[in-house]
Design an enzyme around this catalytic site. Sequence first.
Site, PDB file in Angstrom:
ATOM      1  N   CYS A  89       4.577   7.085   6.771  1.00  0.00           N
ATOM      2  CA  CYS A  89       3.735   6.277   7.653  1.00  0.00           C
ATOM      3  C   CYS A  89       2.993   7.197   8.607  1.00  0.00           C
ATOM      4  CB  CYS A  89       4.612   5.284   8.432  1.00  0.00           C
ATOM      5  SG  CYS A  89       3.693   4.230   9.567  1.00  0.00           S
ATOM      6  N   HIS A 131       3.509  -2.757   3.374  1.00  0.00           N
ATOM      7  CA  HIS A 131       3.601  -1.837   4.517  1.00  0.00           C
ATOM      8  C   HIS A 131       2.632  -2.242   5.628  1.00  0.00           C
ATOM      9  CE1 HIS A 131       4.262   2.366   6.143  1.00  0.00           C
ATOM     10  NE2 HIS A 131       3.133   2.036   6.756  1.00  0.00           N
ATOM     11  N   GLU A 132       1.378  -2.477   5.264  1.00  0.00           N
ATOM     12  CA  GLU A 132       0.375  -2.800   6.288  1.00  0.00           C
ATOM     13  C   GLU A 132       0.621  -4.178   6.899  1.00  0.00           C
ATOM     14  OE1 GLU A 132      -1.224  -0.312   7.341  1.00  0.00           O
ATOM     15  OE2 GLU A 132      -0.757   0.922   5.597  1.00  0.00           O
ATOM     16  N   HIS A 135       3.190  -3.892   9.521  1.00  0.00           N
ATOM     17  CA  HIS A 135       2.636  -3.411  10.798  1.00  0.00           C
ATOM     18  C   HIS A 135       2.116  -4.573  11.649  1.00  0.00           C
ATOM     19  CE1 HIS A 135       2.814   0.922  10.906  1.00  0.00           C
ATOM     20  NE2 HIS A 135       2.276   1.040   9.700  1.00  0.00           N
TER      21      HIS A 135
END
Length: 163
Positions: A89, A131-132, A135
């Site tokens: 990351c 993953h995004e 976030h």
Amino acid sequence: MAIRTIRVFGDPVLRAVSAPVGEVDEGVRALVADLIDTVREPGRAGVAAPQIGVNLRAFSYNVDGSVGYILNPVVVEVRGEPVPTGEGCLSVPGLWHDALRHPYARVEGVDLDGEKVVLEGTGLMAQALQHETDHLDGMLYLQRLTPEERKVAMREIRESDWF
């Protein structure tokens, strides 16, 4: 418009749940341009708005030569059992650990014109979508590690030059 500085572990914006993008104005258009410029840097598969200090539900991606963005993304489907997947990351520089990720993911959102956008894929695309989106929910990939692996990662963070 600009390549933005990436916020790193410890910055409170990375732990906050992002607000939905409302009206698309010049600020939102500038954010998307900055996300695109920032994700085009070598070695980047995705950049979420919180990583550049903006608490809005938006991210850009750069996977297999395809570069784009999505506003207000929602993971609508994952398939397969989560498997340990090597992951890093930009907000936790220099670390690489196996996070649990589904092998397929599908995300829906909108573009700057309010038109529906569907992003889906396997491999790196599935990983980037998960993953995004994490976030945007205030979650770093560290939270997807096994407890033992998380302890190792936290030690690496404490010993890093950037922390």
